[in-house]
Design a protein around this motif. Sequence first.
Motif, PDB file in Angstrom:
ATOM      1  N   ALA A  91       0.817  -1.211   0.000  1.00 22.08           N
ATOM      2  CA  ALA A  91       0.000   0.000   0.000  1.00 22.08           C
ATOM      3  C   ALA A  91       0.852   1.263   0.000  1.00 22.08           C
ATOM      4  CB  ALA A  91      -0.919   0.003   1.217  1.00 22.08           C
ATOM      5  N   MET A  92       0.417   2.256  -0.762  1.00 16.84           N
ATOM      6  CA  MET A  92       1.041   3.571  -0.751  1.00 16.84           C
ATOM      7  C   MET A  92       0.385   4.463   0.310  1.00 16.84           C
ATOM      8  SD  MET A  92       3.176   5.913  -1.812  1.00 16.84           S
ATOM      9  CE  MET A  92       3.964   5.182  -3.248  1.00 16.84           C
ATOM     10  N   ALA A  93      -0.954   4.548   0.299  1.00 21.71           N
ATOM     11  CA  ALA A  93      -1.649   5.474   1.195  1.00 21.71           C
ATOM     12  C   ALA A  93      -1.364   5.176   2.663  1.00 21.71           C
ATOM     13  CB  ALA A  93      -3.156   5.433   0.929  1.00 21.71           C
ATOM     14  N   THR A  94      -1.353   3.901   3.020  1.00 26.73           N
ATOM     15  CA  THR A  94      -1.111   3.520   4.420  1.00 26.73           C
ATOM     16  C   THR A  94       0.231   4.043   4.906  1.00 26.73           C
ATOM     17  OG1 THR A  94      -2.427   1.519   4.141  1.00 26.73           O
ATOM     18  CG2 THR A  94      -0.902   1.556   6.002  1.00 26.73           C
ATOM     19  N   ALA A 116     -10.860  12.934  -1.991  1.00 26.52           N
ATOM     20  CA  ALA A 116     -11.150  12.319  -3.289  1.00 26.52           C
ATOM     21  C   ALA A 116      -9.882  11.985  -4.064  1.00 26.52           C
ATOM     22  CB  ALA A 116     -12.043  13.242  -4.119  1.00 26.52           C
ATOM     23  N   LEU A 117      -8.801  12.696  -3.774  1.00 26.50           N
ATOM     24  CA  LEU A 117      -7.531  12.424  -4.457  1.00 26.50           C
ATOM     25  C   LEU A 117      -6.769  11.257  -3.837  1.00 26.50           C
ATOM     26  CD1 LEU A 117      -6.130  16.003  -5.163  1.00 26.50           C
ATOM     27  CD2 LEU A 117      -6.885  14.325  -6.856  1.00 26.50           C
ATOM     28  N   TRP A 118      -7.142  10.864  -2.635  1.00 23.38           N
ATOM     29  CA  TRP A 118      -6.530   9.756  -1.916  1.00 23.38           C
ATOM     30  C   TRP A 118      -5.012   9.948  -1.869  1.00 23.38           C
ATOM     31  CZ3 TRP A 118      -5.670   4.033  -3.377  1.00 23.38           C
ATOM     32  CH2 TRP A 118      -5.655   3.244  -2.220  1.00 23.38           C
ATOM     33  N   ASP A 125       8.572  13.824  -1.361  1.00 20.24           N
ATOM     34  CA  ASP A 125       9.644  13.108  -0.675  1.00 20.24           C
ATOM     35  C   ASP A 125       9.103  11.905   0.083  1.00 20.24           C
ATOM     36  OD1 ASP A 125       8.246  14.904   0.957  1.00 20.24           O
ATOM     37  OD2 ASP A 125       9.902  15.116   2.364  1.00 20.24           O
ATOM     38  N   ALA A 126       7.881  12.026   0.602  1.00 22.00           N
ATOM     39  CA  ALA A 126       7.274  10.905   1.315  1.00 22.00           C
ATOM     40  C   ALA A 126       6.961   9.761   0.361  1.00 22.00           C
ATOM     41  CB  ALA A 126       6.008  11.358   2.038  1.00 22.00           C
ATOM     42  N   ILE A 127       6.539  10.096  -0.853  1.00 17.72           N
ATOM     43  CA  ILE A 127       6.259   9.057  -1.858  1.00 17.72           C
ATOM     44  C   ILE A 127       7.537   8.289  -2.172  1.00 17.72           C
ATOM     45  CG2 ILE A 127       5.491   8.614  -4.216  1.00 17.72           C
ATOM     46  CD1 ILE A 127       3.814  11.206  -3.995  1.00 17.72           C
TER      47      ILE A 127
END
Length: 309
Positions: free
Chosen positions: A18-21, A33-35, A45-47
């Motif tokens: 997972a990316m969002a978690t 809505a953009l999640w 940088d977090a990505i």
Amino acid sequence: MLSLTEQLNRGPVVSDGAMATELEKRGVATNSALWSATAMLDHPDAIQAVHQSYLDAGAKIMTTNTYQANVPAFEQAGIAAVQARQLIQQAVTIAHTARDASHVTDAVIAGSIGPYGAYLADGSEYTGAYQLTPSAYQDFHRERLALIMAAGVDVLALETMPRLDEVQALVQLITTTWPQQPYWVSFSIKDPQTLCDGTSLAVAAKWVAAQPNVVAVGVNCTTLENIAPALTTLKAAVAVPLIVYPNSGDQYDPVTKTWQETHLSHQFASFVPQWLAAGARIIGGCCRTTPKDIATVARALSVSDSAKL
């Protein structure tokens, strides 16, 4: 660098989670809505850090943070189309930067393409409760595809797809516009035999497997219990490599855009051996999975490889 197909010829491949978690753990709010695409605005940088954490865990596939990133969604959030296009391509660039920084030179970059239902941001990717004409599907997906392709990805990930008609329109667009581009299709399912739109999973998989340049077909963003029986369905239907990346076991509420733990939460690792035994060739994680989960997949695949020697 070996292509994904070449890697699959050598044995099962570990994908990321997972990316969002992981963004949330780094203080990035994703309940919009953009999640996870929200992070493109203020936290690139977090990505990159999330990508690198999965590479460190043993993943050999990095999925770009573009699942919910499309120009109309950014525009609805008040972002100009010019900037939206830059952000989509930046997501691909970040994946390249993470790969270069990690020195995992054989990692494959997969360009994530979420369904039209994800753009609706109402949980439609889990119901398939929408329908467009084939040309309308293509019009929606064309620009993001072109941007991702121009930025440079190794494979396209058509993921969490609840409707066969949308997949058919997408695949036609890809194979006519970029005829050499490899891709995989991962369906969103109602149960281990059925897509969310009611189509037979076996029928859908057979259609995908007959198309040019398809690397794998499978399911994602479903419960842990659904994976083994879905693999049974898929293995009986097709001969192409099978890909699975389920959720952690937590339950999603599309209204509040939050997650609730269930009795299966934190049991991801215990399922991996049975998925391998059932024929999975690419294993990763979807919502709520972590680098720790992906590390367990990498260890399980390593043990499996050792057992064959």
